[in-house]
Scaffold this motif. Structure first.
Motif, PDB file in Angstrom:
ATOM      1  N   GLU A 133       0.824  -1.210   0.000  1.00 42.94           N
ATOM      2  CA  GLU A 133       0.000   0.000   0.000  1.00 42.94           C
ATOM      3  C   GLU A 133       0.858   1.260   0.000  1.00 42.94           C
TER       4      GLU A 133
ATOM      5  N   PHE B 124      -7.629   8.703  -0.513  1.00 46.29           N
ATOM      6  CA  PHE B 124      -7.104   7.364  -0.827  1.00 46.29           C
ATOM      7  C   PHE B 124      -5.751   7.170  -0.113  1.00 46.29           C
TER       8      PHE B 124
ATOM      9  N   GLU C 109      -5.015   4.382   2.810  1.00 47.56           N
ATOM     10  CA  GLU C 109      -4.004   3.330   2.663  1.00 47.56           C
ATOM     11  C   GLU C 109      -2.938   3.446   3.762  1.00 47.56           C
TER      12      GLU C 109
ATOM     13  N   GLU D 179      -5.379  -2.907  -6.929  1.00 52.76           N
ATOM     14  CA  GLU D 179      -6.604  -2.356  -6.338  1.00 52.76           C
ATOM     15  C   GLU D 179      -7.824  -3.143  -6.821  1.00 52.76           C
TER      16      GLU D 179
ATOM     17  N   GLU E 156     -11.612  -0.386   1.208  1.00 49.92           N
ATOM     18  CA  GLU E 156     -11.140  -0.742  -0.144  1.00 49.92           C
ATOM     19  C   GLU E 156     -12.281  -0.587  -1.149  1.00 49.92           C
TER      20      GLU E 156
ATOM     21  N   HIS F 272     -12.855   3.230  -1.807  1.00 53.34           N
ATOM     22  CA  HIS F 272     -11.908   3.944  -2.685  1.00 53.34           C
ATOM     23  C   HIS F 272     -11.511   3.136  -3.928  1.00 53.34           C
TER      24      HIS F 272
HETATM   25 FE   LIG Z   1      -6.692   0.161  -1.711  1.00 55.12          FE
END
Ligand SMILES: [Fe+2]
Ligand SMILES: [Fe+2]
Length: 297
Positions: free
Chosen positions: A59, A85, A89, A141, A176, A179
């Motif tokens: 990440e 984001f 992370e 992602e 997750e 985003h």
């Molecule tokens: Fe992510």
């Protein structure tokens, strides 16, 4: 799952429809359950633990890839989403670092595995162009988003697991999902949607998936060997049910993985925003200032 809201139609609508929020949370993870917190099954637990080991370094790589392009984004909403984001992370990395410290105590070779992944990502960081790093980021992602959807769709995974570990993965899966389109929208904004961008992002998914499993599987098996569980048939049977059989956490990832290769793919074409309706109520239980962790301190 059934969508409660109409599917978004334009890129800006997709971006605007879900704005991520950075949340400062922490979880109580009992060290004596680190090897069997998932449904009491060591085989499935260590698969999740192996994935947890790559999360903080992975990440941080995503953060750098998105941050590199953030200044090129002119849409203020997407820029704001990119910042959120990065914040989310960073929080995930911090909580998984705490979690992984318990894995290191249990498994002597886990730290070596994490160092190997760090070195691999450093190689990509220094030897590949920024667009390839962003392509790898949106690919991973996508993998993360479909895994998150699998976790959120299957309440039995949560109900049968130790509450602290389960809550951490549930929070991570929700964010997750929240985003999942941000890095993708940064990609589309900066790389376009032409044939070059399509081929590069498709190649990114093939490469990222291959490297991910090529690294994760041997490490995972070495952890099971350390636990003396490689030949535990009963454990493997329970694992099969969770990963490929009735519950099928990994089996359910196959079809959505292929969706990525559609030329007009966008993460919100799979509209699972309904999972996010109770996200703040859920994470309020774990916030640093008002949750049970703070009260226990
Ligand atoms: Fe992510
Ligand atoms: Fe994350």
């Amino acid at each position: 799952m059934t969508a409660k809201k109409p599917a978004p139609t334009s890129r800006s609508a997709k971006t605007l429809s879900v704005m991520p929020t950075r949340r400062d949370v922490t979880f109580d993870l009992p060290a004596d359950r680190v090897h069997d917190w998932a449904s009491g099954n060591v085989h499935f637990t260590h698969l999740m633990n192996t994935m947890s080991l790559v999360i903080p370094v992975g990440e941080r790589f995503f953060i750098d890839a998105v941050r590199y392009y953030r200044d090129q984004v002119t849409d203020p909403e997407l820029k704001k989403a990119a910042t959120a984001f990065i914040g989310q992370e960073a929080m995930h990395g911090r909580e998984h670092d705490e979690y992984n410290a318990k894995v290191f105590e249990r498994l002597p070779n886990a730290e070596r595995f994490e160092k190997r992944i760090t070195a691999l990502l450093r190689w990509f960081q220094t030897r590949t162009p920024p667009s390839m790093r962003l392509s790898g980021t949106i690919a991973l992602e996508h993998l993360t988003a479909i895994m998150a959807d699998g976790l959120l769709q299957e309440p039995r995974l949560k109900e049968q697991s130790e509450p602290g570990y389960s809550a951490l993965w549930h929070w991570h899966a929700l964010e997750e999902t929240e985003h999942k389109a941000v890095a993708f929208d940064v990609w589309t904004t900066t790389q376009g949607t032409g044939p070059r961008a399509y081929l590069e992002r498709s190649f990114g998914l093939v490469l990222a998936t291959t490297i991910f499993w090529a690294e994760v599987i041997p490490a995972y098996l070495s952890f099971l060997r350390h636990e003396g569980k490689l030949t535990d048939i009963k454990g493997w049977r329970a694992f099969y049910r969770l990963a490929f059989g009735e519950i099928g956490f990994l089996r359910k990832m196959v079809r959505p993985w292929f969706d990525y290769f559609r030329p007009g793919f966008h993460p919100w074409h799979h509209d699972n925003r309904a999972f996010l309706e109770d996200i703040d109520a859920f994470v309020d239980q774990y916030t640093r200032t008002q949750g049970p962790m703070a009260r226990a301190a």
